[in-house]
Design a protein around this motif. Structure first.
Motif, short mmCIF file in Angstrom:
data_model
loop_
_atom_site.label_atom_id
_atom_site.label_comp_id
_atom_site.label_asym_id
_atom_site.label_seq_id
_atom_site.Cartn_x
_atom_site.Cartn_y
_atom_site.Cartn_z
N ALA A 45 0.83 -1.20 0.00
CA ALA A 45 0.00 0.00 0.00
C ALA A 45 0.86 1.26 0.00
CB ALA A 45 -0.92 -0.01 1.22
N ALA A 46 1.96 1.23 0.76
CA ALA A 46 2.86 2.40 0.83
C ALA A 46 3.51 2.67 -0.52
CB ALA A 46 3.92 2.17 1.90
N LYS A 47 3.85 1.63 -1.26
CA LYS A 47 4.47 1.81 -2.59
C LYS A 47 3.51 2.53 -3.53
CE LYS A 47 7.69 -2.11 -2.51
NZ LYS A 47 8.91 -1.27 -2.51
N ILE A 48 2.22 2.18 -3.46
CA ILE A 48 1.23 2.84 -4.33
C ILE A 48 1.11 4.31 -3.98
CG2 ILE A 48 -1.22 2.95 -4.92
CD1 ILE A 48 -1.35 -0.09 -4.58
N VAL A 49 0.98 4.62 -2.69
CA VAL A 49 0.79 6.02 -2.28
C VAL A 49 2.04 6.85 -2.55
CG1 VAL A 49 0.25 7.54 -0.34
CG2 VAL A 49 -0.90 5.34 -0.54
N SER A 50 3.22 6.29 -2.26
CA SER A 50 4.46 7.06 -2.52
C SER A 50 4.68 7.24 -4.02
CB SER A 50 5.66 6.36 -1.88
OG SER A 50 5.83 5.06 -2.40
N GLY A 51 4.10 6.35 -4.85
CA GLY A 51 4.15 6.56 -6.30
C GLY A 51 3.31 7.74 -6.73
N TRP A 52 2.19 7.97 -6.04
CA TRP A 52 1.36 9.13 -6.32
C TRP A 52 1.96 10.42 -5.76
CZ3 TRP A 52 -3.56 6.29 -4.21
CH2 TRP A 52 -4.01 5.39 -5.18
N LEU A 53 2.68 10.28 -4.64
CA LEU A 53 3.29 11.44 -3.96
C LEU A 53 4.80 11.23 -3.87
CD1 LEU A 53 0.65 11.72 -1.08
CD2 LEU A 53 0.78 13.17 -3.12
N PRO A 54 5.51 11.42 -4.99
CA PRO A 54 6.96 11.16 -5.00
C PRO A 54 7.69 11.98 -3.94
CG PRO A 54 6.14 11.58 -7.22
CD PRO A 54 5.03 11.92 -6.28
N GLY A 55 8.67 11.35 -3.33
CA GLY A 55 9.46 12.02 -2.30
C GLY A 55 8.99 11.73 -0.90
N THR A 56 7.77 11.20 -0.76
CA THR A 56 7.30 10.84 0.59
C THR A 56 7.85 9.46 0.95
OG1 THR A 56 5.26 9.93 -0.34
CG2 THR A 56 5.19 12.20 0.42
N PRO A 57 8.37 9.30 2.15
CA PRO A 57 8.98 8.01 2.53
C PRO A 57 7.94 6.91 2.72
CG PRO A 57 8.95 9.51 4.40
CD PRO A 57 8.45 10.30 3.23
N GLU A 58 8.25 5.73 2.19
CA GLU A 58 7.32 4.61 2.31
C GLU A 58 7.07 4.23 3.77
OE1 GLU A 58 8.46 1.26 -0.03
OE2 GLU A 58 8.48 2.38 -1.91
N TRP A 59 8.15 4.28 4.59
CA TRP A 59 8.00 3.85 5.99
C TRP A 59 6.95 4.70 6.71
CZ3 TRP A 59 8.64 7.32 9.85
CH2 TRP A 59 9.42 8.46 9.59
N ALA A 60 6.86 5.99 6.34
CA ALA A 60 5.90 6.87 7.01
C ALA A 60 4.46 6.45 6.70
CB ALA A 60 6.13 8.32 6.59
#
Length: 460
Positions: free
Chosen positions: A121-136
């Motif tokens: 799920a984090a990979k999908i969201v960070s793909g939409w919002l580049p630069g945001t850390p997956e761990w967060a």
């Protein structure tokens, strides 16, 4: 073998402190949405790439096996509703060591899956919002769903109700658009006919085997409805309804969508694996924004699975402790919720996420291999338990047989033979052989601990 008193009375009391906040609409939608798991959206691409159009056969064969397993589990869960589900049934039918083994193995599987789904799920969201850390994002999802499960069980039910409604709506729309396109009546698209189906077995029997193994594990998660049923207003009715409609749900959502995808998209298209089969199929239809919309559905499926797996893991742990098979602290209930078990399950899931960052090449891959075939182990316990409990039910309390396994005992033996065949196929494939041995090692270790505990308690 423990006395009949121990096995008959103990598991039936494991839900005394739990609330019954799930309504029938919650349970119906959990059953429906549980069929549409993250494995279907995320994991089916690799199966298509290996099996080609024959993936439809692979999903149909494994779907038949799952239908038999769900029917067996439904028969026992309608007769003995329990948050321990198959673990409690295995204890009642085989002995405490069996309940211990099945329960804790499944707990590890669910907790690890929580971590995997959080990462996806984090990979999908960070793909939409580049630069945001997956761990967060993983941390945020873990906090949200841990909090949801710490609250009243009806909150879990509401989350799953709407998650499931979105998944069902999306996949129904996908199937409708796909069928219209195949028939050549969808505006702006040409029917591919059977042009993508001519090479039905592109990689021969070996490809079909890989696709079959991928499809088996995509069905994992259907067991949650029998766990949730114990906290519903009418457990017997809920389980019976969910199990009786399992056949058409599996046929429509799994087999139907695979047939649509391989008809619309060439099986060897890179996009099937890179983007996912559903996104690739919608892109092929040229519907603006449809691919990204399906990514939203995939995200919902992953978040839904996180929510359901934290719930399932906490209830399995609670049931095990109530039956004296785990740390007593996990059995504490407040507000009708086993909150310590929820926290423990969430912490283990988050630990899996950390391991994926810290030690992706050894510790985390070892953990993944260890749970690789757990669902098959659980299914074997279900089948053996049903073989033993059915005779007992017919003899002692036939009125509890609200759901009956078809053609008993022949189809139960057919299911066991199918599971044995899958183990043989796993042993032949290098990738799955490691999973088979790792899961086997964990299962034997848990069985040894459970048997030693059983003997020690018998001497007290």
């Amino acid at each position: 073998m423990p006395s009949s008193t121990t096995t008959e009375t103990q598991p039936s009391t494991d839900d005394v402190s739990l609330s019954h906040g799930l309504k029938q609409r919650h349970l119906s939608m959990i059953a429906l949405g549980g069929v549409i798991g993250a494995g279907l959206f995320v994991g089916s691409g690799a199966g298509i790439a290996a099996a080609g159009p024959s993936i439809v056969v692979a999903y149909a064969l494994s779907g038949l096996l799952v239908m038999l397993v769900m029917r067996m589990l439904g028969e026992m869960s309608a007769a003995y509703p329990s948050s321990g589900s198959f673990s409690a049934h295995a204890e009642r039918a085989i002995g405490p060591w069996a309940g211990f083994t099945a329960g804790w193995a499944f707990w590890v599987l669910l907790c690890t899956a929580v971590g995997l789904e959080g990462i996806g799920a984090a990979k999908i969201v960070s793909g939409w919002l580049p630069g945001t850390p997956e761990w967060a994002w993983v941390a945020l999802f873990m906090v949200v769903f841990c909090g949801t499960n710490l609250a009243a069980v009806k909150n879990f039910g509401e989350f799953e109700f709407w998650f499931a409604a979105l998944k069902v709506g999306a996949i129904t729309l996908f199937l409708a658009l796909g069928v219209l396109a195949i028939l050549g009546v969808l505006p702006g698209t040409d029917s591919p006919g059977a042009s993508h189906l001519t090479d039905f077995l592109p990689n021969g029997g070996e490809g079909l085997v890989i696709g079959l193994l991928a499809s088996v594990f995509a069905y994992g998660g259907l067991e949650t409805v029998t766990i949730a049923a114990a906290e519903s207003e009418n457990p017997v009715k809920g389980v019976a309804s969910a199990v009786r409609t399992a056949m058409w749900r599996i046929a429509l959502f799994y087999v139907g969508s695979m047939a649509v995808i391989v008809t619309l998209v060439p099986w060897d298209s890179k996009e099937v694996v890179e983007k996912g089969p559903y996104v690739a199929a919608l892109d092929e239809l040229g519907i603006p924004g449809a691919g990204q919309l399906m990514n939203v559905v995939v995200l919902v499926a992953l978040l839904s699975a996180m929510n359901a797996n934290i719930y399932g893991a906490s209830r399995i742990a609670y049931s095990l402790v109530e039956r004296g098979q785990g740390p007593k602290v996990l059995g504490r209930v407040s507000g009708g919720v086993p909150r310590i078990a929820v926290l423990a399950s969430s912490v283990f899931g988050f630990l899996c996420v950390l391991l994926s960052y810290w030690r992706p090449n050894d510790v985390f891959s070892w953990l993944l291999n260890m749970i690789g075939a757990v669902i098959l182990v659980v299914w074997i316990f279900i089948a053996v338990s049903q073989l033993r409990l059915r005779r007992r039910l017919e003899r002692e309390t036939p009125q509890k047989l609200v759901v009956r396994m078809w053609a008993f005992p022949w189809l139960t033996w057919v299911a066991l033979a199918g599971m044995a065949a899958i183990f043989v196929l796993m042993a032949r494939q290098p990738d799955t052989r490691v999973q088979l041995y790792s899961t086997g090692g964990m299962t034997l270790a848990l069985a040894a601990v459970g048997y030693a505990w059983q003997k020690a308690r018998a001497r007290q």
